[in-house]
Structure formats: structure tokens, C-alpha cells
Design a protein around this motif. Sequence first.
Motif, PDB file in Angstrom:
ATOM      1  N   VAL A 185       0.875  -1.180   0.000  1.00  0.00           N
ATOM      2  CA  VAL A 185       0.000   0.000   0.000  1.00  0.00           C
ATOM      3  C   VAL A 185       0.911   1.228   0.000  1.00  0.00           C
ATOM      4  N   VAL A 186       0.686   2.124  -0.950  1.00  0.00           N
ATOM      5  CA  VAL A 186       1.575   3.288  -1.123  1.00  0.00           C
ATOM      6  C   VAL A 186       0.758   4.573  -1.011  1.00  0.00           C
ATOM      7  N   ILE A 187       1.272   5.540  -0.166  1.00  0.00           N
ATOM      8  CA  ILE A 187       0.688   6.883  -0.071  1.00  0.00           C
ATOM      9  C   ILE A 187       1.556   7.809  -0.922  1.00  0.00           C
ATOM     10  N   SER A 188       0.923   8.532  -1.838  1.00  0.00           N
ATOM     11  CA  SER A 188       1.675   9.455  -2.692  1.00  0.00           C
ATOM     12  C   SER A 188       0.953  10.797  -2.729  1.00  0.00           C
ATOM     13  N   ALA A 189       1.703  11.871  -3.074  1.00  0.00           N
ATOM     14  CA  ALA A 189       1.127  13.221  -3.141  1.00  0.00           C
ATOM     15  C   ALA A 189       1.931  14.043  -4.139  1.00  0.00           C
ATOM     16  N   ARG A 190       1.247  14.851  -4.926  1.00  0.00           N
ATOM     17  CA  ARG A 190       1.880  15.776  -5.862  1.00  0.00           C
ATOM     18  C   ARG A 190       0.840  16.805  -6.298  1.00  0.00           C
ATOM     19  N   PRO A 191       1.259  18.013  -6.630  1.00  0.00           N
ATOM     20  CA  PRO A 191       0.329  19.026  -7.142  1.00  0.00           C
ATOM     21  C   PRO A 191      -0.012  18.734  -8.601  1.00  0.00           C
TER      22      PRO A 191
ATOM     23  N   LEU B 270      -3.959  19.673  -4.855  1.00  0.00           N
ATOM     24  CA  LEU B 270      -2.936  18.789  -4.301  1.00  0.00           C
ATOM     25  C   LEU B 270      -3.515  17.372  -4.344  1.00  0.00           C
ATOM     26  N   ARG B 271      -2.890  16.541  -5.127  1.00  0.00           N
ATOM     27  CA  ARG B 271      -3.410  15.173  -5.359  1.00  0.00           C
ATOM     28  C   ARG B 271      -2.776  14.203  -4.360  1.00  0.00           C
ATOM     29  N   ILE B 272      -3.594  13.696  -3.390  1.00  0.00           N
ATOM     30  CA  ILE B 272      -3.161  12.710  -2.393  1.00  0.00           C
ATOM     31  C   ILE B 272      -3.817  11.378  -2.776  1.00  0.00           C
ATOM     32  N   ALA B 273      -2.993  10.350  -2.994  1.00  0.00           N
ATOM     33  CA  ALA B 273      -3.524   9.049  -3.464  1.00  0.00           C
ATOM     34  C   ALA B 273      -2.991   7.926  -2.591  1.00  0.00           C
ATOM     35  N   VAL B 274      -3.832   6.934  -2.381  1.00  0.00           N
ATOM     36  CA  VAL B 274      -3.462   5.695  -1.676  1.00  0.00           C
ATOM     37  C   VAL B 274      -3.775   4.540  -2.630  1.00  0.00           C
ATOM     38  N   VAL B 275      -2.733   3.792  -2.989  1.00  0.00           N
ATOM     39  CA  VAL B 275      -2.850   2.705  -3.972  1.00  0.00           C
ATOM     40  C   VAL B 275      -2.662   1.374  -3.259  1.00  0.00           C
ATOM     41  N   ASP B 276      -3.586   0.451  -3.515  1.00  0.00           N
ATOM     42  CA  ASP B 276      -3.447  -0.912  -2.973  1.00  0.00           C
ATOM     43  C   ASP B 276      -3.341  -1.899  -4.133  1.00  0.00           C
ATOM     44  N   GLN B 277      -3.056  -3.143  -3.820  1.00  0.00           N
ATOM     45  CA  GLN B 277      -2.969  -4.239  -4.796  1.00  0.00           C
ATOM     46  C   GLN B 277      -4.030  -5.297  -4.489  1.00  0.00           C
ATOM     47  N   GLY B 278      -5.232  -4.800  -4.133  1.00  0.00           N
ATOM     48  CA  GLY B 278      -6.330  -5.702  -3.796  1.00  0.00           C
ATOM     49  C   GLY B 278      -7.099  -6.152  -5.018  1.00  0.00           C
ATOM     50  N   HIS B 279      -8.338  -6.524  -4.772  1.00  0.00           N
ATOM     51  CA  HIS B 279      -9.173  -7.077  -5.839  1.00  0.00           C
ATOM     52  C   HIS B 279     -10.005  -6.016  -6.562  1.00  0.00           C
ATOM     53  N   GLY B 280      -9.853  -4.748  -6.215  1.00  0.00           N
ATOM     54  CA  GLY B 280     -10.589  -3.691  -6.911  1.00  0.00           C
ATOM     55  C   GLY B 280     -11.991  -3.495  -6.352  1.00  0.00           C
ATOM     56  N   ILE B 281     -12.624  -2.412  -6.791  1.00  0.00           N
ATOM     57  CA  ILE B 281     -13.987  -2.075  -6.338  1.00  0.00           C
ATOM     58  C   ILE B 281     -14.943  -2.377  -7.481  1.00  0.00           C
ATOM     59  N   PRO B 282     -15.938  -3.215  -7.274  1.00  0.00           N
ATOM     60  CA  PRO B 282     -16.896  -3.506  -8.364  1.00  0.00           C
ATOM     61  C   PRO B 282     -17.627  -2.250  -8.807  1.00  0.00           C
ATOM     62  N   GLU B 283     -17.943  -2.211 -10.082  1.00  0.00           N
ATOM     63  CA  GLU B 283     -18.626  -1.047 -10.648  1.00  0.00           C
ATOM     64  C   GLU B 283     -19.998  -0.836 -10.019  1.00  0.00           C
ATOM     65  N   ALA B 284     -20.637  -1.946  -9.597  1.00  0.00           N
ATOM     66  CA  ALA B 284     -22.009  -1.853  -9.101  1.00  0.00           C
ATOM     67  C   ALA B 284     -22.111  -1.097  -7.776  1.00  0.00           C
TER      68      ALA B 284
END
Length: 1015
Positions: A888-894, A915-929
Amino acid sequence: MARARAFRPRRFRFEWLLLTAALLVLGGSIGLSLALQYQRVEQEESDRLRAAAQVVGEMIGQRLAGAERALRTLDRDLAPSNGPAHAAAMLSLNAIASALDGIRVVRVLDARGRVIGSSRAEPLGEDFSAREAFNSARQRREPAMVLTASPVPAMPGGQVFELARGIPDGRGGFAGVVVAELDADYFSVLVDSLRYAPDVSVSVADARGRVLLLVPPSPGDAGRRLDGTAAAFARHRASGQVATLMRGVSASLAEASGDDVVLAMQTVRHAGGGLDEDLVVGVARRQSLMHVNWRLEAAVESGLFLAVVLSSVFGLNVVQGRQRRIDAIAAERSAEQRAAAERLRLAADAAGLGVWEYDPVGRRLTWDASMYALYGSAEEETVSEYEDWRKHVLPDDLALAEAAFQASIGDRAQFRMDFRIRRGDGAIRMISALGRPFCAAEGAPLRVIGTNQDVTERWQVEAAVHASEARLKAVFDVLPVGISVTDAAGMIVDCNAASERLLGISREAHFGRGYAACFGRMRRPDGSRMDSDEEPARRALNSGVAVFDVEMIVETPDGERWLSVSAVPVGSPAPVRGRREEAAGVAGGAGPEEARGVVIAYVDVGAARRSETELRKLSRAVEQSAAAVLVTDVDGAIEYVNPAACEAYGYSAADLLGASPRVFASGLTPLETYQSLWSTILAGRVWRGELENRRRDGRLIHQAVSISPVRDRGGLITHFVAITEDVSARVEAERMKDDLKTRLSRVERMEVMGTMAGGVAHDFNNILVAILGFSGLGKTVLRAAGGPERVVSYFEEIEIAGERARALVQQLLVFSRGGSLKVDTIDLPDVAHEVVTLVASSFPACVTLSARMADDLPALEMDRSHLHRLLVNLCVNARDAMDGPGSVVISARPVHVEEAQICASCHAEFSGEFLRIAVVDQGHGIPEAIRNRIFEPFFTTKDVGSGSGMGLAVVHGVSHLYDGHLQIVAAPDGGTELVVLLPRRVWHVDAPLAGAAQPASGLPPASASQPRTTR
């Protein structure tokens, strides 16, 4: 006769097959009977052997039981001593020896084996210590009966078996032995009385396989051991059964002979336990002698069967030989008859006739070979009766043929008639019959002789001529073209029905009138009067040359008609079609003969001219129409497109002609729509609907389509006409309207939920103040009063639950954007480091948490707890989405958002600097529904009790508290990237200018320094 001769060999073969089958059945029944008798004999012998073994075993057992009881009595009477036996014991010895059959003498031996008492007068003190019986009884610790296996010579002669029982002394030791000598000859005679056949043998052995007795005796068998050599004895002992029956074993227990026998074995057990071992009785009989009578009977029956076979074969040969001689004589006479018949047949064949003879009295019918050929019947299918002929005649002709035939017999006159028959192969033929009756002197008919001739070809030719005339007449009348026939003077001699309709004159009115009078006044197509020498009929009569396709207007009683007229002279050679003149239509080829008449043909072309005008007008309308028009055949091949269709799809007309409408398919229209379309138009109905098609340049277009079937005069569908209209603008407007409605409803729902959450949080917070206050007060009072700790712990649990509720209230306040703010200048990397340090301990060992921050991040003007809570909730949500190892990675950039985008939670549009703050995981994703609901309070996909569902709701509340927005991005490796965009207004005043921000979709420039990473 020939058929009879052909039948003879088959009948002879059948007789031999029948005789063979009968002999096989007889032989099989004899064999089955002998087999059943063999089994019955063997079963009876087996039962006898079992019974004999059982009787011998019971007899020996009874004798041994009596001896055992007697010796046990002596054991009580004898006193344990080494001196002479007592007088009472001696009396018992004498009584036992005289009372029991088969016992010669009873002796009492002391511990040294010397005789101290006997049932007969003999010297005392004789030493028997070497006897097997004495030694076996002395070796037994407990008193038991011992039967010696080896016979012992006895005085005054013969052999005996010794039965011994030990005598204990007062201390339980060995005091002596009581021995009874059993007469072997007595038992042999007793056993021999049970042998029901001379070849029956009886054997008795002990449990160790030593032979005690063999009847009839065989030298060397007595005393022989069977435990290692006799397989039958070993199998019987191993089976554990009292009685067994074995076949195919040796002739005796001692295997003295190699002849196979049937052996019944019986184990003799002493019920009282007196004997130390069981005895085995074997009764055997040789199998070769068991079936002597059966083999004799089998030989007799086999001899009788062989005699029956020989006599049957000889008798059938004699009968068939006599029949062959009779057939030879009949064949000679038949040959003479065939020669005469052949001569007659050749004569009839030369004339193409078949000869028949009929007996009116017996109704018998006789045919020659030619008749069978005419009727297509095989000679084996003999026609012998009148009814056989009637079956061939067709029902339509049968009544007339029979009437003529019976009338000839009654009138005694010759007759001739024609009728149709159905041959044996199914073909219909026409027969011409000629016959003459022959009568007796008194006039009674004796027989009728006649001939048949096949006249089918002549009949078919005549029928074809009549049919051709009828067809020509029918065609003449049914033609839609008017036809009139004139003679050389121009007078009409014939016309068809179409001429009546076109000229308005009845058929009868045509006859005897000139063609000019029937056609009335004739004019050219431009309306001017046509001269008589221009008339097609006149030109054909005068020149003898055919004239074709002359158009003119004629006046009829029903009005004017526009006709196309052709005229062909009759009697001239067939014209050679040449160049046609546009007006006169003359084709050359004049013949040398003078025309004897003319055939005039005329067609009404007025409707065609009017249709042509209408069609030309319709064609111009379709060509100039703004709607796209396509015409296809029934298979869907395009046959016509108008310019509007070419413009709508981007194709030229040459590209589309012959192609299929499938070239327009985009793949976005459901298959069910096409199925409904085809089922509707193939059923002859009009289909209306909308299709999403693709132009040649790849652009999608929405079209309103109407497809109609085109039918011919017979009602059959020949083409389909499709009219399409581009409605892409309307569809796009409707889609945007629906999208705006959806977004508005989502915004309203989030606002309502925020307002409700804020109200609930404030009211619930007031309740929590009372709960926490009174629980703290109660705990303090209890401790001061020295109350029980268990009750104090209850108040502590209430306080803990209240604190959790207070935390939940704070989350609700954050979601509703309520509560107090403590705005401060904070550094995002520092807060991110604190969150990583705090939350990493709750992560599984296989999941890593890290932060990657750009170096040029601006400071933020916001509540530090809000930023901390936002990052913690994002990290916890990413952790829960991981099922296995990953990071899990926390990133930030303008970033700078140029094109307007839509927030994933409030669904509002936004753009500008963030200011773009993002948290990226390697899970199974979020279903569209569920993407539209994940930011709602209390919504969770976890199990009950595993989460409150407020994590992402708090993220929504914090970000929108500062006018921020959220985005959900699918990570390249399958995970999810949750993005928080904080606007520039929350940046610190010393933050970099907007030009330094990165585009929302881009990466930092290559010259930028490497981001800081925290783990």
C-alpha cells in the motif's frame, strides 16, 4: 414341370436337413438323459458313503464311550498302590471284560508297568512298560483315555488296539494304568458288515493321521501316518467340519492306489472328553466302479441310436432314389411338350401375341410364356384362375372388358376389345384382346381361346395427339395476349378470350368480320390517324413478312386502348428476326409462298406506360429525399441506395451495391433487436425501431429505422425497403439529460444523509455526555464507598463503550462537515510519516505500507486531526482490500486539472489546481455496481461486526469540508487508487505558483528530484 424339377433338389435337401435335425434332437435328449442319470447315480453313491461314514463313526464312538466309562469306574475302585489289585477291583475287571463287546482283556499296571490285575487268568508281574499305551498314559498329567495307533499282537492270535487310562495316587502323582485290549478283528467284522459293495473301503485313523483300521485290509497300512502324505486327510482336518465329501482323491487314506475315488470322512469326537484325540473315519468307493451299470446302459442306448441313424439314412436314400427315377421319366415327357410349346411361342412372338385359354365351366385360365411377358409376371406366379386376370386390369376398364367377354361367350361370337392393365412391375400398358369361344354340339361353351397384343405405343401416340391439341387450345384461350386469326381475305376465323376483353367484342361477333372492323379506328401514338397500309395485319398480308411491336391507339366499345400489335403471316416460311424499325417494327425474311392468312397478337401497354410515368416520378422523389433509403433482396443483399444513404454511412453507391447491411453494424445493438427485426419483416409486417450503427470512418450514429416488406402480385416477399433517419443528436441529448438527473439525485442523497448524520450526531452527543458523566460519577462513588470491583468494572465498560460512541459521533460530524476546526499550517510528509508509523503495526506481515512524497509539496492550512484521520481511513480501507501479499503506497503531488471532471462522491464537476493525495493498494478492486455507494455512511462490504462503514464516509466529509473532491482509479496491477484532491485555497500562502503544478494525468518532469519515501 421345370419349376417342379427345380423344386426337387430343394425338397431333397430339406428332407436331409429335417432328418439331421430330428437325429440331433433325439441324440441330444439321449445325452441329456444319460447325463442326468450319471448325476443321480453319483449323488446316490455320495449319500450312501456319507451315511456309512456316519454309522461307522457312531458305532466306534459308542464302543469307545462305553469302554471309557468302564475304565473310569475302575479308576474309582482301584486304590493307588503298587501291590496286587483289590478283590473288588478284580471283580469289576471281569465284569467289564465280559460285558463290553470287542474287549479281550482288561489289565491294571502299576507305576513300573507291571501287571497287578487282569480280567483273565494270566501271571501277574509281567512287564508292559515298553508298551505304547503305558508310556502315553504315564506322560499325561491328567487322567485321559489313550488309544494306541499301532496294533499289538495278542495271544492266542490276532491283533488288538490298547485303550489306556492313567491312575493317579493320593498326591496327584502317577500310580498306574488301566489298559483295555480292543479286538481289531471284531471292529473289522463290524465295519465290514456296513460295506454295501465289494469295492467300498473303510479306514479309521487318529487325529495325527495314524491308520488304526483298514477294511478290507491292505498290507502296510496299519500304523502308517497320514499327516504328511494324505492330502484328503489334511483338507478334512483343515476344514474343521465333522463330515466332508471329496471326489477325485486316492483310493485309501494311506494312498495305497492311484485310482480316483469318492471319499466321505467323519470325525468322531468323545463328548465326555475322555479320549485325548479325535478319530477320523473314511469310507471310499472307486469312481470307475460306481458307474458300471450306467456305462452299460449308455452303451445300449448309444447302440440303439446308431441303429436308428443308419436305418433312417438308408431309408431316405432309397425313397429319394425312387423319386429321382420318376422325375427323369417326367422330364423326358416334359421335354417333348416344351418343344411343341416352343414352336408355338416362336410363332406368337413373331406376331407379338400372347395366347390364352379359358374354361368357362371351371373358370380356369391358362397362359403361355408370352402372356406372362406381356403382363410382367414371373412364370412361378402361375395364373390359373379368372380372378388372377381380373387383378391386372385397371378398375376403370374392368367393367367394360368383362361385359364384352361375357357377351362373346353368351352370343358364341368372336370379340375384340382394348383395355388397360397394370404389369407386375407397376407399368400401365394398353392391351388389344381377340378371342373366340368353342362350343359343344348342344351349344354349351367348352373353352375360349384368344390372344393379347400390347398396343401401348399406338395408344400413347393417339393420346399424345389429343392431349397436344387440348393443351394448345387451353394455351390459346388462357394467354393474356389477345390473338386473332384471319384468312387470306382478312376475315377473322378464330380468336381467344383475351381478344374479347381487349377489343370489347364477343367471340361470336368476331367471326365473319374483317379485322379492321373489330379494331375500329386506329391511330398512331401521337394521336394522328394511321393509314391502312401502315396497319400491321395489312402489311403482313401484303408482304408476307412478319411485323412486330407496332404501338397504336384503338377505339373500342369500352374506350380507347393503347395496344402493342404484332402480325405473322400463315403459310409463309418462318421469318428470320432482323432489325426492328422503331415505328413499323418490320423484320425481314419474305418467303416465296403467298400468305393464306395472318395471326394477329396484341397486348395492352397502357398500364405499363402509366406505371412507367409514375415510377419515374417516384424515382426522382427517392433520389432527392433527405432520408436514407436502401432496398435489399430477401437475403439482405443491397440492390439500391439513394444519395442520402451514401452520405449518411460514408460509402459510395458502388461500395454498397451487392453488400450486406451488416457492414453498418457496430456490435452495440443487442442481438435480440436483430432477431425481432428479421422475424417481423419475414412475417410480412413493418418493423420500426432504433439501431446504433457505425459509419465508414468509424463514427457511431443512432438511427431511427423503418423497414417494410415488398410483395409481388402473388403475395410473395421479394424485397425489403429500409428508411433511416439520423437521431444521434436527440439520443445524445437524452443521455446527457439522464446523466444530469442521476448526478443530481446522488448529490441530493449525500446532502440529505449529511444533514441527517449531523443532526443525529448532535443529539447523540448530548446523550453521551449524560452517559459518560453518570458512569464516571458512579464509578467514583463506588470506589469511595468501597463497593465491589466487579460493579466498578461495569461502569468502566460503560465508559469504554461511550468513548467508542463518541468517536463514531465525531466521524458523523466530520461526514456532515460539522464540529469545530483547529486550522493550522501543517506539513503533509510529516503527517504521512506519522500515519505510516501508526498504522503499519496493524498490517499483516505480508503487506507493506510506504509513503512517496514529491519534494515540492505545499504546506496545508487545515486541521491536523482531519488530515490525519483522512489518511488513516484511506490506509485502513486499502489494508482491508488486500487478500494476500502486496503493498500500500501513499503518494502526493500538485496537479492541474484542465478539462472538467466529476467527483466520485458528490458528483459535482471540478477543474483547476489541486494537491493530489492518493493511496494505492494491490487488492481485488472495487466492483462497478457499488462505486456510487461506498462513500455513504454505514455502507460496508465486510461481514457483520467487522466494520462500521464510516471510513470512506469520513474521507468524503473531510475532503468536502475543504471543498475537495474524490476520484476512484483502477490501478494497472488490478488494485484500486483512491485519490483526494485538495484545492489551492487550502494551500499555505508560500506555496508554489499554479504553473509549477503537474497535469492531473501526467507524471513529474524528468528534471524533478526523486520523491521522499517513508516506510
